[in-house]
Write an enzyme that holds these catalytic residues in place. Sequence first.
Site, PDB file in Angstrom:
ATOM      1  N   CYS A   1       0.850  -1.218  -0.206  1.00  0.00           N
ATOM      2  CA  CYS A   1      -0.082  -0.070   0.012  1.00  0.00           C
ATOM      3  C   CYS A   1       0.637   1.277  -0.072  1.00  0.00           C
ATOM      4  O   CYS A   1       0.431   2.484  -0.252  1.00  0.00           O
ATOM      5  CB  CYS A   1      -0.948  -0.095   1.311  1.00  0.00           C
ATOM      6  SG  CYS A   1      -1.891  -1.505   1.215  1.00  0.00           S
TER       7      CYS A   1
ATOM      8  N   HIS B   1      -3.325   6.815   2.987  1.00  0.00           N
ATOM      9  CA  HIS B   1      -3.808   5.643   2.498  1.00  0.00           C
ATOM     10  C   HIS B   1      -4.960   5.550   2.880  1.00  0.00           C
ATOM     11  O   HIS B   1      -5.467   5.521   4.023  1.00  0.00           O
ATOM     12  CB  HIS B   1      -2.752   4.599   2.848  1.00  0.00           C
ATOM     13  CG  HIS B   1      -3.120   3.314   2.293  1.00  0.00           C
ATOM     14  ND1 HIS B   1      -3.657   2.982   1.186  1.00  0.00           N
ATOM     15  CD2 HIS B   1      -3.333   2.195   2.996  1.00  0.00           C
ATOM     16  CE1 HIS B   1      -3.780   1.696   0.977  1.00  0.00           C
ATOM     17  NE2 HIS B   1      -3.938   0.973   2.148  1.00  0.00           N
TER      18      HIS B   1
ATOM     19  N   ASN C   1     -10.171  -0.261  -0.173  1.00  0.00           N
ATOM     20  CA  ASN C   1      -8.634  -0.248  -0.158  1.00  0.00           C
ATOM     21  C   ASN C   1      -7.930  -0.760  -1.489  1.00  0.00           C
ATOM     22  O   ASN C   1      -8.119  -1.962  -1.721  1.00  0.00           O
ATOM     23  CB  ASN C   1      -8.032  -0.973   0.810  1.00  0.00           C
ATOM     24  CG  ASN C   1      -6.667  -1.013   1.289  1.00  0.00           C
ATOM     25  OD1 ASN C   1      -6.079  -0.561   0.197  1.00  0.00           O
ATOM     26  ND2 ASN C   1      -6.082  -1.559   2.141  1.00  0.00           N
TER      27      ASN C   1
HETATM   28  N1  ACO Z   1     -19.286  -8.683   8.185  1.00  0.00           N
HETATM   29  C1  ACO Z   1     -19.699  -8.899   9.552  1.00  0.00           C
HETATM   30  N2  ACO Z   1     -18.972  -9.219  10.741  1.00  0.00           N
HETATM   31  C2  ACO Z   1     -17.547  -9.215  10.371  1.00  0.00           C
HETATM   32  C3  ACO Z   1     -17.101  -9.009   9.380  1.00  0.00           C
HETATM   33  C4  ACO Z   1     -17.559  -8.613   8.147  1.00  0.00           C
HETATM   34  N3  ACO Z   1     -17.314  -8.372   7.143  1.00  0.00           N
HETATM   35  N4  ACO Z   1     -15.629  -9.178   9.535  1.00  0.00           N
HETATM   36  C5  ACO Z   1     -15.500  -9.483  10.892  1.00  0.00           C
HETATM   37  N5  ACO Z   1     -16.432  -9.888  11.543  1.00  0.00           N
HETATM   38  C6  ACO Z   1     -16.967 -10.070  12.706  1.00  0.00           C
HETATM   39  C7  ACO Z   1     -15.821 -10.880  13.349  1.00  0.00           C
HETATM   40  O1  ACO Z   1     -16.086 -12.211  13.034  1.00  0.00           O
HETATM   41  C8  ACO Z   1     -16.119 -10.715  14.773  1.00  0.00           C
HETATM   42  O2  ACO Z   1     -17.237 -11.485  15.315  1.00  0.00           O
HETATM   43  P1  ACO Z   1     -17.098 -12.340  16.791  1.00  0.00           P
HETATM   44  O3  ACO Z   1     -17.148 -10.932  17.761  1.00  0.00           O
HETATM   45  O4  ACO Z   1     -18.345 -12.841  16.845  1.00  0.00           O
HETATM   46  O5  ACO Z   1     -15.866 -13.032  16.963  1.00  0.00           O
HETATM   47  C9  ACO Z   1     -16.672  -9.121  14.790  1.00  0.00           C
HETATM   48  O6  ACO Z   1     -17.071  -8.884  13.559  1.00  0.00           O
HETATM   49  C10 ACO Z   1     -15.523  -8.189  15.314  1.00  0.00           C
HETATM   50  O7  ACO Z   1     -14.276  -8.584  14.379  1.00  0.00           O
HETATM   51  P2  ACO Z   1     -13.066  -7.644  14.489  1.00  0.00           P
HETATM   52  O8  ACO Z   1     -12.034  -8.248  13.645  1.00  0.00           O
HETATM   53  O9  ACO Z   1     -12.766  -7.328  16.034  1.00  0.00           O
HETATM   54  O10 ACO Z   1     -13.519  -6.249  13.993  1.00  0.00           O
HETATM   55  P3  ACO Z   1     -12.678  -4.939  13.920  1.00  0.00           P
HETATM   56  O11 ACO Z   1     -13.633  -3.835  14.439  1.00  0.00           O
HETATM   57  O12 ACO Z   1     -11.525  -4.977  14.283  1.00  0.00           O
HETATM   58  O13 ACO Z   1     -12.822  -4.616  12.350  1.00  0.00           O
HETATM   59  C11 ACO Z   1     -11.434  -4.677  10.293  1.00  0.00           C
HETATM   60  C12 ACO Z   1     -12.050  -5.362  11.370  1.00  0.00           C
HETATM   61  C13 ACO Z   1     -12.372  -3.858   9.683  1.00  0.00           C
HETATM   62  C14 ACO Z   1     -10.806  -5.575   9.490  1.00  0.00           C
HETATM   63  C15 ACO Z   1     -10.382  -3.722  11.139  1.00  0.00           C
HETATM   64  O14 ACO Z   1      -9.570  -4.490  11.871  1.00  0.00           O
HETATM   65  C16 ACO Z   1      -9.100  -3.151  10.090  1.00  0.00           C
HETATM   66  O15 ACO Z   1      -9.792  -2.176   9.264  1.00  0.00           O
HETATM   67  N6  ACO Z   1      -8.107  -3.392  10.148  1.00  0.00           N
HETATM   68  C17 ACO Z   1      -7.092  -2.577   9.253  1.00  0.00           C
HETATM   69  C18 ACO Z   1      -7.306  -2.744   8.004  1.00  0.00           C
HETATM   70  C19 ACO Z   1      -6.451  -3.806   7.274  1.00  0.00           C
HETATM   71  O16 ACO Z   1      -6.271  -4.793   8.174  1.00  0.00           O
HETATM   72  N7  ACO Z   1      -6.116  -3.607   6.095  1.00  0.00           N
HETATM   73  C20 ACO Z   1      -5.339  -4.504   5.222  1.00  0.00           C
HETATM   74  C21 ACO Z   1      -4.350  -3.696   4.397  1.00  0.00           C
HETATM   75  S1  ACO Z   1      -3.135  -3.182   5.279  1.00  0.00           S
HETATM   76  C22 ACO Z   1      -3.326  -1.553   5.001  1.00  0.00           C
HETATM   77  O17 ACO Z   1      -4.051  -1.315   3.935  1.00  0.00           O
HETATM   78  C23 ACO Z   1      -2.831  -0.442   5.998  1.00  0.00           C
END
Ligand code: ACO
Length: 355
Positions: free
Chosen positions: A110, A247, A277
């Site tokens: 990214c 980003h 993204n």
């Molecule tokens: N739809 C519905 N529920 C979902 C989804 C979805 N798409 N994805 C996860 N869940 C559920 C999980 O299973 C979990 O359920 P549980 O509580 O029953 O176990 C619950 O939602 C919470 O999950 P978390 O992973 O804690 O959710 P969080 O609030 O952390 O959001 C996310 C997840 C959006 C991925 C966030 O962590 C994020 O944006 N992270 C950074 C972005 C990223 O990783 N980008 C990758 C590229 S790197 C870069 O570009 C920087």
Amino acid sequence: MQYATITGWGKCVPPATLTNDDLSTFIETSDEWIKPRTGISQRHISHVNTSELASVAAQRALAAAGIEGSDLDMIILATATPDTLIPNIASTVQANIGASCAAFDINAACSGFLYGLGLGSSQIQSGQCKKVLVIGAERLSFFLDWSRRETAVLFGDGAGAVVLEATDEAIGVLGYELNNDPAGRDILKAGFGTAMDRFEASSLDFYIEFNGQEIFKRAIAGMGKLSTKVIEKCAIDKDDIDWVIPHQANERIIDTLISRMKIPKEKAVVNIANYGNTSAATIPIAICDALEQGKIQPNQTILSCAFGAGFTSAAALIKWGDRVTPINTSDAELPPCDKTGIELVSRAVNHFCNK
Ligand code: ACO
């Protein structure tokens, strides 16, 4: 002293979209979950290869700068999703735009576009090049396991490009900072490469996997650290920054970053709702959107920062020049697409969701 200023810009976003509601037809998710957690409403799905997206963005950027491909001294193409590894796809773009110069791909995930912008501006500052094309292009839909809702909802396809040109004026890329923290290599990855066993059918099941919460924290810290460093290096007063183009991985990451840096929220360019993204393509697409929307004005100061797999991070300070409108427009277009976003991903969805 030579400076490198942005004189042309162009984006290419494929026409087919996949909305949050579309995703909820094949995985357990919803617009109510995705939108507030990420800021994303839809993402674009490409019907063509990454190099085709890149070529159209490149032609639009060249037209905006009022130059031809043959005027370029270098093409730097940032991508983690090239349609071919050998040859690099910068050479494919080069063939499509009639350039005769150095051309190569870089993979800094990214952060790739800002890595390219830094390298390109240094080539100009050293006197080696006068005109450099920097492209960020991705087809991340190729890498998704559509049964994994945590990653399937986040990414999209697209491309953006800028032309950097030499100038004597103290404008353009005023400074940049690049870093990589290899301790994060296993936190975000897609197991694709020559380490794969070519004779194992299961080796075809490569996909992006990550620890979202860990990346969330590290992305804010990484972008914040390098942004502060580049601001100090360029001796710019934070209040003099007109726009922050970060980003686009999650709108909540951007909100937290901006608030920790004590920069007014209205100064952040946020377009994640429309694209998700798009990795290396996010920043050049956001530059194009900010110009199209009349946000960027002549001589304004822009801070751009990024974070990605590796864990790479990057930040650049840019002083925009006098011109915020294109010199020419290009008639370059992608071939028509007769499929919807759902239709384009349906084979992969069937593969991953019916295993
Ligand atoms: N739809 C519905 N529920 C979902 C989804 C979805 N798409 N994805 C996860 N869940 C559920 C999980 O299973 C979990 O359920 P549980 O509580 O029953 O176990 C619950 O939602 C919470 O999950 P978390 O992973 O804690 O959710 P969080 O609030 O952390 O959001 C996310 C997840 C959006 C991925 C966030 O962590 C994020 O944006 N992270 C950074 C972005 C990223 O990783 N980008 C990758 C590229 S790197 C870069 O570009 C920087």
